[in-house]
Design a protein around this motif. Structure first.
Motif, short mmCIF file in Angstrom:
data_model
loop_
_atom_site.label_atom_id
_atom_site.label_comp_id
_atom_site.label_asym_id
_atom_site.label_seq_id
_atom_site.Cartn_x
_atom_site.Cartn_y
_atom_site.Cartn_z
N TRP A 1 3.00 -9.36 6.49
CA TRP A 1 3.23 -8.33 7.50
C TRP A 1 4.54 -7.57 7.25
CZ3 TRP A 1 0.46 -7.17 12.14
CH2 TRP A 1 -0.74 -7.89 12.27
N PHE A 2 4.47 -6.26 7.48
CA PHE A 2 5.66 -5.41 7.45
C PHE A 2 5.65 -4.60 8.75
CE2 PHE A 2 4.47 -6.25 3.08
CZ PHE A 2 5.68 -6.60 2.49
N ILE A 3 6.43 -5.08 9.72
CA ILE A 3 6.51 -4.43 11.02
C ILE A 3 7.92 -3.85 11.20
CG2 ILE A 3 6.52 -4.82 13.52
CD1 ILE A 3 4.34 -6.82 13.21
N GLY A 4 7.97 -2.59 11.64
CA GLY A 4 9.26 -1.98 11.95
C GLY A 4 9.98 -1.36 10.77
N TYR A 5 9.32 -1.27 9.62
CA TYR A 5 9.99 -0.72 8.44
C TYR A 5 9.89 0.80 8.39
CZ TYR A 5 10.69 -5.43 6.71
OH TYR A 5 11.11 -6.71 6.58
N GLY A 6 8.75 1.33 8.78
CA GLY A 6 8.60 2.78 8.84
C GLY A 6 8.56 3.46 7.48
N ALA A 7 7.39 4.00 7.14
CA ALA A 7 7.26 4.77 5.90
C ALA A 7 7.94 6.13 6.06
CB ALA A 7 5.77 4.94 5.58
N PRO A 8 8.16 6.86 4.95
CA PRO A 8 8.82 8.17 5.06
C PRO A 8 8.12 9.11 6.04
CG PRO A 8 8.76 7.46 2.78
CD PRO A 8 7.96 6.46 3.55
N ASP A 9 6.78 9.03 6.12
CA ASP A 9 6.05 9.90 7.05
C ASP A 9 5.88 9.25 8.43
OD1 ASP A 9 4.34 7.89 6.21
OD2 ASP A 9 2.56 9.17 6.30
N ASP A 10 6.50 8.08 8.64
CA ASP A 10 6.38 7.35 9.91
C ASP A 10 7.74 6.72 10.23
OD1 ASP A 10 5.30 6.08 12.16
OD2 ASP A 10 4.66 4.33 10.99
N PRO A 11 8.77 7.53 10.40
CA PRO A 11 10.14 7.01 10.52
C PRO A 11 10.36 6.09 11.72
CG PRO A 11 10.06 9.31 11.17
CD PRO A 11 8.73 9.00 10.55
N ASN A 12 9.56 6.28 12.78
CA ASN A 12 9.74 5.45 13.98
C ASN A 12 8.79 4.26 14.01
OD1 ASN A 12 11.78 7.15 14.94
ND2 ASN A 12 10.26 8.52 15.86
N GLU B 1 5.49 3.78 13.96
CA GLU B 1 4.34 3.73 14.87
C GLU B 1 3.19 2.95 14.25
OE1 GLU B 1 3.31 7.64 16.09
OE2 GLU B 1 5.29 8.07 16.95
N ARG B 2 3.24 2.77 12.94
CA ARG B 2 2.24 1.98 12.23
C ARG B 2 2.92 0.76 11.61
NH1 ARG B 2 1.55 7.10 10.11
NH2 ARG B 2 2.29 6.40 8.08
N PHE B 3 2.13 -0.23 11.27
CA PHE B 3 2.64 -1.38 10.53
C PHE B 3 1.74 -1.57 9.31
CE2 PHE B 3 -0.14 -2.86 13.97
CZ PHE B 3 -1.15 -3.51 13.27
N LEU B 4 2.16 -2.45 8.42
CA LEU B 4 1.39 -2.72 7.22
C LEU B 4 1.13 -4.22 7.12
CD1 LEU B 4 0.18 -1.99 4.40
CD2 LEU B 4 2.49 -2.31 3.47
N VAL B 5 -0.12 -4.56 6.87
CA VAL B 5 -0.48 -5.94 6.55
C VAL B 5 -1.06 -5.90 5.14
CG1 VAL B 5 -1.71 -8.02 7.23
CG2 VAL B 5 -1.08 -6.32 8.96
N ARG B 6 -0.37 -6.52 4.21
CA ARG B 6 -0.82 -6.49 2.82
C ARG B 6 -1.64 -7.74 2.52
NH1 ARG B 6 3.83 -5.64 -1.36
NH2 ARG B 6 4.19 -7.84 -0.91
N LYS B 7 -2.90 -7.50 2.17
CA LYS B 7 -3.80 -8.61 1.85
C LYS B 7 -4.77 -8.13 0.79
CE LYS B 7 -5.87 -12.62 2.53
NZ LYS B 7 -5.24 -13.87 2.05
N TYR B 8 -4.90 -8.92 -0.29
CA TYR B 8 -5.79 -8.55 -1.39
C TYR B 8 -6.88 -9.60 -1.57
CZ TYR B 8 -1.96 -5.40 -2.59
OH TYR B 8 -0.99 -4.42 -2.55
N LYS B 9 -7.90 -9.20 -2.30
CA LYS B 9 -8.95 -10.13 -2.68
C LYS B 9 -9.28 -9.92 -4.15
CE LYS B 9 -12.56 -6.97 -1.07
NZ LYS B 9 -13.74 -6.81 -0.18
N THR B 10 -9.72 -10.97 -4.80
CA THR B 10 -10.11 -10.83 -6.20
C THR B 10 -11.59 -10.48 -6.26
OG1 THR B 10 -10.52 -13.23 -6.30
CG2 THR B 10 -8.37 -12.44 -7.02
#
Length: 218
Positions: A121-132, A134-143
């Motif tokens: 989980w990446f909460i509160g980091y804010g991408a360049p287009d989402d400085p505040n 408002e979205r979060f990222l959950v990184r999960k992959y599968k083979t």
């Protein structure tokens, strides 16, 4: 570049953690409803509270995963309604179809819960287009046969809350199907299918009806 509003970012972060908590709570409540349905049906007619507690032991063992509990519940219900002396024997096919609807949604939610809780989980980091943030990222992959594949997961509070509501709906379906068995209520009092359409659950006479899985909702 849009300036970062630290107060807004903090509020968004708090909302996201809260939404995740609501989903986990609703998911575990749904699984517990399956567990309780198993225990209640097996304890029916058992007068001793000590005997009931013994019956509860295997259902609270750590090996009883969400999927195993559902498979057991489905088999218990099938045996009950399959008995020719059961008041629900004539509706046994309806029970099977309704359980099929529940299983599809339950399995989908189970997969999503596992992917979310085992993701990074990446909460509160804010991408360049989402400085505040408002979205979060959950990184999960599968083979896969083609290599590494990305798993699409919720990215905001609204999407987590949608999962939470799906858990609540599934909880209600499971609970009311068990009520039919417990109180000898006809399954048609809560569940109906209109001219080959999807099965719907009606919590009362004024209800518009809910469907499972949610993708069938009108």
């Amino acid at each position: 570049m849009t300036a970062v509003n630290e107060e807004e970012r903090a509020r968004n972060t708090e909302k996201q953690y809260a939404a995740l908590g609501r989903f986990v709570e609703a998911f575990e409540a749904m699984v517990n409803e399956v567990r309780e349905a198993c225990i209640e049906r097996l304890c029916e007619g058992v007068g001793s509270s000590e005997r009931q507690r013994l019956i509860e032991i295997p259902f609270h063992h750590q090996s009883m995963t969400a999927k195993i509990l559902f498979d057991i519940m489905r088999a218990i219900i099938a045996e009950i309604v399959g008995d020719k002396n059961s008041p629900h024997h004539e509706d046994r096919l309806k029970f099977k179809k309704i359980l099929g609807c529940i299983e599809g949604e339950y399995s989908s939610l189970l997969s999503k819960r596992n992917e979310l809780l085992h993701g990074t989980w990446f909460i509160g980091y804010g991408a360049p287009d989402d400085p505040n943030a408002e979205r979060f990222l959950v990184r999960k992959y599968k083979t896969t046969a083609d290599g590494l594949g990305n798993i699409e997961l919720p990215k905001n509070v609204a999407e987590l809350d949608e999962l939470t509501q799906r858990c609540v709906d599934t909880f209600l379906w499971i609970g009311h199907l068990d009520i039919c068995l417990q109180d000898k209520i006809r399954v048609d009092d809560f569940f109906r299918q209109d001219s080959r359409g999807p099965w719907k659950f009606y919590i009362n006479a004024e209800s518009q009806g809910t469907t499972l899985p949610r993708k069938q909702r009108s």
